[in-house]
Design a protein around this motif. Sequence first.
Motif, mmCIF file in Angstrom:
data_model
loop_
_atom_site.group_PDB
_atom_site.id
_atom_site.type_symbol
_atom_site.label_atom_id
_atom_site.label_comp_id
_atom_site.label_asym_id
_atom_site.label_seq_id
_atom_site.Cartn_x
_atom_site.Cartn_y
_atom_site.Cartn_z
ATOM 1 N N LEU A 57 0.824 -1.205 0.000
ATOM 2 C CA LEU A 57 0.000 0.000 0.000
ATOM 3 C C LEU A 57 0.862 1.261 0.000
ATOM 4 N N TYR A 58 1.888 1.255 0.832
ATOM 5 C CA TYR A 58 2.793 2.406 0.908
ATOM 6 C C TYR A 58 3.435 2.672 -0.454
ATOM 7 N N VAL A 59 3.985 1.629 -1.065
ATOM 8 C CA VAL A 59 4.660 1.783 -2.357
ATOM 9 C C VAL A 59 3.676 2.228 -3.434
ATOM 10 N N ASP A 60 2.502 1.634 -3.469
ATOM 11 C CA ASP A 60 1.520 1.982 -4.498
ATOM 12 C C ASP A 60 1.036 3.425 -4.367
ATOM 13 N N ILE A 61 0.783 3.857 -3.127
ATOM 14 C CA ILE A 61 0.299 5.225 -2.912
ATOM 15 C C ILE A 61 1.360 6.248 -3.309
ATOM 16 N N ILE A 62 2.587 6.030 -2.875
ATOM 17 C CA ILE A 62 3.660 6.991 -3.168
ATOM 18 C C ILE A 62 4.004 7.001 -4.650
ATOM 19 N N ARG A 63 4.148 5.822 -5.247
ATOM 20 C CA ARG A 63 4.509 5.757 -6.663
ATOM 21 C C ARG A 63 3.358 6.153 -7.568
ATOM 22 N N GLY A 64 2.136 6.095 -7.038
ATOM 23 C CA GLY A 64 0.967 6.415 -7.849
ATOM 24 C C GLY A 64 0.548 7.863 -7.812
ATOM 25 N N THR A 65 1.256 8.689 -7.031
ATOM 26 C CA THR A 65 0.933 10.117 -6.949
ATOM 27 C C THR A 65 2.180 10.946 -7.230
ATOM 28 N N PRO A 66 2.035 12.118 -7.866
ATOM 29 C CA PRO A 66 3.206 12.957 -8.178
ATOM 30 C C PRO A 66 3.882 13.482 -6.911
ATOM 31 N N LEU A 67 5.184 13.639 -6.975
ATOM 32 C CA LEU A 67 5.926 14.169 -5.827
ATOM 33 C C LEU A 67 5.433 15.553 -5.449
ATOM 34 N N LEU A 68 5.103 16.377 -6.435
ATOM 35 C CA LEU A 68 4.653 17.743 -6.133
ATOM 36 C C LEU A 68 3.366 17.723 -5.312
ATOM 37 N N VAL A 69 2.473 16.796 -5.627
ATOM 38 C CA VAL A 69 1.237 16.663 -4.845
ATOM 39 C C VAL A 69 1.569 16.245 -3.419
ATOM 40 N N GLN A 70 2.530 15.345 -3.260
ATOM 41 C CA GLN A 70 2.947 14.909 -1.929
ATOM 42 C C GLN A 70 3.544 16.074 -1.138
ATOM 43 N N VAL A 71 4.333 16.890 -1.810
ATOM 44 C CA VAL A 71 4.930 18.063 -1.158
ATOM 45 C C VAL A 71 3.841 19.014 -0.683
ATOM 46 N N TYR A 72 2.889 19.307 -1.560
ATOM 47 C CA TYR A 72 1.784 20.200 -1.199
ATOM 48 C C TYR A 72 0.942 19.620 -0.064
ATOM 49 N N PHE A 73 0.704 18.302 -0.110
ATOM 50 C CA PHE A 73 -0.110 17.659 0.921
ATOM 51 C C PHE A 73 0.554 17.791 2.290
ATOM 52 N N ILE A 74 1.873 17.537 2.333
ATOM 53 C CA ILE A 74 2.585 17.601 3.614
ATOM 54 C C ILE A 74 2.741 19.041 4.103
ATOM 55 N N TYR A 75 2.993 19.970 3.175
ATOM 56 C CA TYR A 75 3.253 21.355 3.579
ATOM 57 C C TYR A 75 1.972 22.150 3.839
ATOM 58 N N PHE A 76 0.954 21.937 2.984
ATOM 59 C CA PHE A 76 -0.285 22.706 3.119
ATOM 60 C C PHE A 76 -1.419 21.900 3.773
ATOM 61 N N GLY A 77 -1.503 20.602 3.444
ATOM 62 C CA GLY A 77 -2.622 19.792 3.922
ATOM 63 C C GLY A 77 -2.485 19.325 5.359
ATOM 64 N N LEU A 78 -1.358 18.707 5.686
ATOM 65 C CA LEU A 78 -1.168 18.179 7.039
ATOM 66 C C LEU A 78 -1.275 19.241 8.128
ATOM 67 N N PRO A 79 -0.699 20.436 7.945
ATOM 68 C CA PRO A 79 -0.821 21.458 9.008
ATOM 69 C C PRO A 79 -2.270 21.786 9.350
ATOM 70 N N VAL A 80 -3.154 21.757 8.340
ATOM 71 C CA VAL A 80 -4.571 22.032 8.604
ATOM 72 C C VAL A 80 -5.172 20.905 9.433
ATOM 73 N N PHE A 81 -4.836 19.673 9.081
ATOM 74 C CA PHE A 81 -5.376 18.513 9.783
ATOM 75 C C PHE A 81 -4.816 18.412 11.198
ATOM 76 N N LEU A 82 -3.506 18.685 11.342
ATOM 77 C CA LEU A 82 -2.848 18.538 12.643
ATOM 78 C C LEU A 82 -2.906 19.813 13.476
ATOM 79 N N ASP A 83 -3.371 20.910 12.861
ATOM 80 C CA ASP A 83 -3.439 22.210 13.529
ATOM 81 C C ASP A 83 -2.062 22.626 14.050
ATOM 82 N N MET A 84 -1.077 22.512 13.175
ATOM 83 C CA MET A 84 0.292 22.919 13.504
ATOM 84 C C MET A 84 1.024 23.297 12.226
ATOM 85 N N ARG A 85 2.032 24.123 12.383
ATOM 86 C CA ARG A 85 2.796 24.572 11.225
ATOM 87 C C ARG A 85 3.996 23.658 11.005
ATOM 88 N N ILE A 86 4.217 23.260 9.743
ATOM 89 C CA ILE A 86 5.383 22.454 9.394
ATOM 90 C C ILE A 86 6.325 23.323 8.564
#
Length: 218
Positions: A57-86
Amino acid sequence: MDSSLQVILDALPLLLEGTVVTLKIVVISLIFAMVIGLISGLMSTSLNRLLRLVASLYVDIIRGTPLLVQVYFIYFGLPVFLDMRIPAMTAGIIAVSLNAGAYVSEIFRAGIESIGKGQHEAARSLGLSRFKTMWLVILPQATRRMIPTFVNQAIITIKDTSLLSAIGIAELTQTGEIIISSNFRAFEIWGVVGIFYLIIIVLLSRASRFIERRYAIR
């Protein structure tokens, strides 16, 4: 010509700083990626179906999505969900590490599976546990075969760091953009940026060939 040379000379200090940032991200990310990839690779070759499923699952999810989307998700998406700044640098390293780790995982899996079953059976017949068999017998042999693929992944990771300019990290590409925005000399600056990337990758390739020759001699 003199004007172009002066533009390049003026830009060199900033470009060198950007190169240092790029190399820092690459080194840290690859260290984490190797750890993640090794764990995931061992899980994918495990006898436990749940571990194999998680790794898949880990390999399929990471390889199946663009790196730029992953960057945006971690930088913009996760902070909203976790209520913290990364911080941007942290987010960038996490994204690149997870992305490279998925590919390294497949490298480890393929390398481990390339070793004949006879090696496993011989080690177990000598009384070695499954862990010691993998650590002392299988991985050392598999690693030699994986060196060229590891280097190829490192080269891809170096290029991938340029995407981190999207979240404002002042690596080599972002530094080039900043310089061009002030002097509008795109031809000279992008030419030098390309040369910097080329030098890094060529040196890495040469180091890889040296290591391969040393292994071959041994």
